[in-house]
Scaffold this motif. Sequence first.
Motif, PDB file in Angstrom:
ATOM      1  N   THR A  38       0.939  -1.364  -0.058  1.00 46.02           N
ATOM      2  CA  THR A  38       0.008  -0.136   0.044  1.00 46.02           C
ATOM      3  C   THR A  38       0.766   1.081  -0.071  1.00 46.02           C
ATOM      4  O   THR A  38       0.792   2.093  -0.633  1.00 46.02           O
ATOM      5  N   TYR A  39       2.022   1.290   0.856  1.00 50.37           N
ATOM      6  CA  TYR A  39       2.831   2.314   0.803  1.00 50.37           C
ATOM      7  C   TYR A  39       3.433   2.572  -0.561  1.00 50.37           C
ATOM      8  O   TYR A  39       3.751   3.693  -0.941  1.00 50.37           O
ATOM      9  N   GLY A  40       3.993   1.437  -1.110  1.00 46.42           N
ATOM     10  CA  GLY A  40       4.499   1.563  -2.590  1.00 46.42           C
ATOM     11  C   GLY A  40       3.636   2.036  -3.685  1.00 46.42           C
ATOM     12  O   GLY A  40       3.786   3.001  -4.475  1.00 46.42           O
ATOM     13  N   VAL A  41       2.236   1.728  -3.420  1.00 50.61           N
ATOM     14  CA  VAL A  41       1.341   2.068  -4.526  1.00 50.61           C
ATOM     15  C   VAL A  41       0.995   3.768  -4.165  1.00 50.61           C
ATOM     16  O   VAL A  41       1.065   4.772  -5.079  1.00 50.61           O
ATOM     17  N   PHE A  42       1.002   4.013  -2.867  1.00 53.71           N
ATOM     18  CA  PHE A  42       0.862   5.329  -2.457  1.00 53.71           C
ATOM     19  C   PHE A  42       1.903   6.490  -3.164  1.00 53.71           C
ATOM     20  O   PHE A  42       1.881   7.473  -3.592  1.00 53.71           O
ATOM     21  N   SER A  43       3.190   5.810  -2.993  1.00 56.86           N
ATOM     22  CA  SER A  43       4.442   6.614  -3.664  1.00 56.86           C
ATOM     23  C   SER A  43       4.508   6.614  -5.023  1.00 56.86           C
ATOM     24  O   SER A  43       4.666   7.886  -5.360  1.00 56.86           O
ATOM     25  N   PHE A  47       4.360  20.079 -13.792  1.00 56.31           N
ATOM     26  CA  PHE A  47       4.277  20.430 -15.301  1.00 56.31           C
ATOM     27  C   PHE A  47       3.388  21.695 -15.596  1.00 56.31           C
ATOM     28  O   PHE A  47       3.975  22.420 -16.256  1.00 56.31           O
ATOM     29  N   HIS A  48       2.286  21.716 -14.758  1.00 56.89           N
ATOM     30  CA  HIS A  48       1.228  22.887 -15.010  1.00 56.89           C
ATOM     31  C   HIS A  48       1.658  23.938 -14.226  1.00 56.89           C
ATOM     32  O   HIS A  48       1.244  25.191 -14.528  1.00 56.89           O
ATOM     33  N   ALA A  49       2.638  24.139 -13.252  1.00 57.64           N
ATOM     34  CA  ALA A  49       2.885  25.250 -12.741  1.00 57.64           C
ATOM     35  C   ALA A  49       4.183  25.970 -13.273  1.00 57.64           C
ATOM     36  O   ALA A  49       4.771  27.244 -12.786  1.00 57.64           O
ATOM     37  N   VAL A  50       4.989  25.158 -14.232  1.00 53.09           N
ATOM     38  CA  VAL A  50       6.228  25.595 -14.747  1.00 53.09           C
ATOM     39  C   VAL A  50       5.683  27.146 -15.578  1.00 53.09           C
ATOM     40  O   VAL A  50       6.512  28.138 -15.215  1.00 53.09           O
ATOM     41  N   PRO A  51       4.706  27.037 -16.477  1.00 53.34           N
ATOM     42  CA  PRO A  51       4.466  28.296 -16.916  1.00 53.34           C
ATOM     43  C   PRO A  51       4.303  29.652 -16.140  1.00 53.34           C
ATOM     44  O   PRO A  51       4.816  30.700 -16.392  1.00 53.34           O
ATOM     45  N   VAL A  52       3.372  29.475 -14.957  1.00 46.30           N
ATOM     46  CA  VAL A  52       2.949  30.285 -14.046  1.00 46.30           C
ATOM     47  C   VAL A  52       4.477  30.709 -13.252  1.00 46.30           C
ATOM     48  O   VAL A  52       4.546  31.955 -13.212  1.00 46.30           O
ATOM     49  N   CYS A  57       3.286  10.566  -9.464  1.00 39.12           N
ATOM     50  CA  CYS A  57       2.433  10.721 -10.759  1.00 39.12           C
ATOM     51  C   CYS A  57       1.872  12.174 -10.360  1.00 39.12           C
ATOM     52  O   CYS A  57       1.775  13.421 -11.545  1.00 39.12           O
ATOM     53  N   LEU A  58       1.052  12.538  -9.268  1.00 44.02           N
ATOM     54  CA  LEU A  58       0.324  13.832  -9.133  1.00 44.02           C
ATOM     55  C   LEU A  58       1.346  15.000  -9.241  1.00 44.02           C
ATOM     56  O   LEU A  58       1.181  15.951  -9.604  1.00 44.02           O
ATOM     57  N   LEU A  59       2.558  14.628  -8.454  1.00 48.47           N
ATOM     58  CA  LEU A  59       3.517  15.936  -8.229  1.00 48.47           C
ATOM     59  C   LEU A  59       3.930  16.202  -9.635  1.00 48.47           C
ATOM     60  O   LEU A  59       4.064  17.378  -9.801  1.00 48.47           O
TER      61      LEU A  59
END
Length: 366
Positions: free
Chosen positions: A333-338, A350-355, A343-345
């Motif tokens: 479970t810890y591995g899947v969470f990681s 990626f979306h924060a780079v232009p801002v 992926c979310l980070l």
Amino acid sequence: MISSPPKLRDELEVIRGMDDIPLIFDPVTGNYHRITRAGEVVLTYLDGTRTREDLVALLSRADEARAEALSRQIDTFLAALDKSGLLEGSAPPDKPQDTGRVRTSMLMPRIVLTRSLPRLLEPVAVVLRAVPAKLLVLITSLLALVGYSFGFHTLFTAMPPAKDIAGPAFLIATGVMLLCVFLHETAHALVAQILGTPVRGLGVALLFYFMPVAYVDRTDAYRFRGRAGRVVLAMAGILSDGVFCGLSGVVALNSDGLLRDTAALLLGMQLLMLIVNLNPLMPSDGYTAIEAATGLTNARGRAFSLLRHAVRRQELPAHLAHLSTAARRGHMTYGVFSVVYVCLLAYAMFHAVPVTVDLSLSAVGR
């Protein structure tokens, strides 16, 4: 060269660390050396009155088969002590680690800014020690929770979009954030002081030689054995950040113009700092707290090894096969969470780079 009969250096200290793990502390180098419980027993006989042969005979109790195995184990153990400079007559230990202001390592050179934190924090620690520990932790945790909730609610509901914030607010917020980082590390140092394991220094490390990271040297935290105290020590920085996050939210809601824009950007940086400090893939505060709470070491390595063998349908190695079903599920479970966290980070960054680029350019008037 190992002296005969072997003798442990007089100035060494044998202590018990977290989860009752035996440790040898060398005051000359400031290093801790982890040993097994069997090794701890052998140390009691290294007083310079018994030869290697005497040790084998004493511990084997005249069992020839056992004596042969013990002979090899004692030779290995004594060689390790000798290599570390822990025996009388062995090579002198390395020079103390805490001499000088700059330390180098393969990926993270460190610059020590001050070693005076224990002296500066002790008056505060004296006052806080008078407060019941559970009450102090409860109050601090509630303040942090309220602070994070209020600060991030303000960020997402009452602040203008980051792209609409221009001017020097970005530079000012960055400077204030650096101060918050040092206060984060000071919170770790204060808890260590309260627990009686003062930090050795406060400084700045250059991750990969270019990314500045503040740190406190908590090497002596090994001396504190209680799990609860070590969890609080690991989480102290995150808890203090929650309080400052709440203060940023208050400022942002009750101001306008440059001050409001600065507070809004600071809230965004504090959110990013929280995400980094909960990173399950690095020795972050969150990961350290998990290790302290569970008593596990290398949980990350076990988790990904289990996932890899499960995906490839391979037989588990011996050190993983003995895990209980519950422990195995917990690690996976810890591995899947990681994996999900990464992926979310990556998506958010990626979306924060232009801002971020726009804010940096606006800060310098472009």
